[in-house]
Scaffold this active site. Structure first.
Site, short mmCIF file in Angstrom:
data_model
loop_
_atom_site.label_atom_id
_atom_site.label_comp_id
_atom_site.label_asym_id
_atom_site.label_seq_id
_atom_site.Cartn_x
_atom_site.Cartn_y
_atom_site.Cartn_z
CG HIS A 124 -1.82 1.15 1.38
ND1 HIS A 124 -3.15 1.11 1.01
CD2 HIS A 124 -1.60 2.42 1.81
CE1 HIS A 124 -3.71 2.30 1.24
NE2 HIS A 124 -2.79 3.11 1.73
CD GLU A 125 1.44 3.50 3.70
OE1 GLU A 125 1.56 4.58 3.08
OE2 GLU A 125 0.42 3.21 4.36
ZN ZN Z 1 -3.14 5.18 1.91
#
Ligand code: ZN
Length: 498
Positions: free
Chosen positions: A262-263
């Site tokens: 995600h990051e």
């Molecule tokens: Zn996010």
């Protein structure tokens, strides 16, 4: 032209001050000793004041007015820079200084009260602070100005050009189909075995595998790094320095792995912003919703797909001999797509997450319109939990007090999460049409074509376009819930047979 020089110089200074502030903020979450909190707070406050001074300054305002008069002489990129600088300048000047100050003071008090209230699960402790904060945010919205409803003024800060009316329409369409889908899945409850992901793996090995995936996505560790923090995030210090954070759970590989992916999706966006817009008003992401679309696309649409695991499960087994011997691609695919109604937003799966967001959006909108009183919040919360998810918290700590956002006065922020999911699905659908055998590429571990497609369609534009325009240009259609719903329906059929 002198006015252009002033714009460039001012924005250069703003970017440098923002870089210093981002670095202090990153350090606060990753390495700062606890006793540094107070002094760090005042350093960050000073920097915020310096940024505000430049942004709201007469010098910038006069230059913008001159550039607007001479718009015909300055070319399209410059005109876009002036337009975005004007937005930021107006937002900074419209809110009276004493309101800014009262808001900052009340936010600090409200956050402390919220922490206590949550620890004791006692909403009354938070109630007076939230009431004051809401009143101040209403004053902010009115100072900024709005046309159809007050919420628009606050939403615009996070999602430029979006309105509560338009978002409400999108969410209505989403909700209508997602509710019965989630209900049908809940009825089949135990159909998915979580065994493949619930197993102890040393945190450092989880990080190593996460880094392998991030590298395959194209995240450049020469221009970025990853460190541990309590809550994962991504922050850009400046071009060439993008920082990710991660956390691990003891016996569940999902938080570290999907958190890192995600990051890294956020990080790719930051690394892909056009260098020639650096230190200008266009050198930023288009919006929080667009930012979230980049993280969600990689986290959910790529890393929760079967082709992804047919490439990366063998890699996981190579890196962790013995730990995943009993797991096959199908079992892994099913486990990472487990869906179940739950109480806590940040732990929710990719389907029910949106219902948590819609609930907050509807409540915020009611609060700002005066249709809901702050003291009736817990009741309104629990009623919607029952309606949307069929689960109701028995303590407010697990319900209305779970998020930090309202204690920071961040009304209007939540919708960007679900907008991100909708944008992501729409982008993925368009990428699939453009890139042909995308699933085969992913199954071979080749993620480069998808990344380059996102670079060209999203990252390379910086803040030139409004989010809805950017999505329309990239996908040929205005933002709509159908791509996400099609994706959700097909996954629900595949994993749960509903
Ligand atoms: Zn996010």
């Amino acid at each position: 032209m002198e006015a252009l020089r002033v714009l460039d110089e001012t924005w250069g200074e703003i970017s440098d001050l923002a870089a210093a502030s981002a670095l202090l903020g990153w350090d606060q979450e990753t390495g700062m000793p606890r006793q540094g909190v107070e002094a760090r707070g005042s350093a960050l406050g000073t920097l915020a004041g310096l940024i505000h001074e430049r942004l709201a300054g007469r010098r910038l305002g006069d230059s913008l007015a001159e550039l607007e008069d001479r718009a015909a002489d300055i070319g399209p990129d410059r005109r876009a820079m002036v337009r975005e600088a004007r937005r930021d300048h107006d937002r900074a000047t419209r809110i009276p200084a004493d309101l800014v100050k009262r808001l900052a003071e009340e936010e600090a008090r409200a956050m402390a009260a919220w922490q206590e209230a949550r620890a004791e699960s006692r909403f009354e402790r938070f109630l007076p602070h939230l009431t004051t904060l809401l009143d101040l945010k209403i004053q902010v919205a009115d100072a900024l100005g709005w046309e159809s409803e007050r919420y628009d003024a606050l939403l615009d800060e996070y999602e430029r050009g979006a309105t509560a009316g338009a978002v409400g329409q999108l969410f209505l369409g989403l909700r209508a189909e997602l509710l019965p889908l989630v209900r049908a899945i809940a009825e089949r409850g135990s159909a998915v075995d979580l065994g493949p992901v619930l197993r102890p793996v040393p945190a450092e090995r989880q990080l190593e595998f996460g880094r392998t995936v991030a590298r395959a996505m194209g995240f450049d560790f020469g221009g970025g790094r990853i460190d541990r923090s309590a809550h994962p995030f991504c922050t850009k210090i400046h071009a060439g320095d993008v920082r990710l954070t991660w956390r691990a759970a003891e016996a569940d590989v999902r938080p570290a792995l999907f958190g890192i992916i995600h990051e890294a999706g956020h990080g790719l966006y930051e690394q892909g912003l056009p260098p020639h817009f650096g230190r200008t008003p266009l050198g930023e992401a288009a919006s929080l919703g667009i930012h979230e679309s980049q993280s969600r696309l990689w986290e959910n649409m790529v890393a929760r797909s079967r082709p992804f695991w047919s490439n990366f499960l063998p890699e996981l087994k190579r890196q962790l001999p013995g730990s995943f011997d009993d797991v096959d691609v199908e079992a892994m695919y099913r486990a990472v797509n487990h869906v179940a109604p739950s109480l806590i937003r940040v732990e929710a799966d990719e389907f029910t997450y949106n219902l948590h967001v819609i609930l907050r959006f509807e409540i915020e909108r009611d609060l700002l319109q005066g249709r809901l009183a702050v003291r009736d919040l817990p009741q309104a919360w629990n009623a919607r939990m029952q309606e949307f998810l069929g689960v109701v918290p028995d303590r407010d700590a697990q319900g209305v007090l779970q998020d930090i956002h309202w204690s920071m006065g961040a009304f209007g922020y939540f919708p960007t999460y679900t907008l991100g999911n909708l944008y992501a699905a729409q982008l993925m659908q368009a990428a699939r049409a453009d890139l042909g055998d995308l699933d085969d590429q992913i199954a071979r571990g080749e993620l480069g074509n998808l990344r380059e497609w996102l670079r060209e369609k999203v990252h390379a534009h910086g803040r030139q376009h409004l989010p809805a325009e950017l999505i329309a240009a990239a996908t040929g259609r205005k933002p709509a819930p159908d791509a996400f719903l099609a994706y959700a329906r097909s996954k629900a059929r595949d994993v749960y047979g509903v």
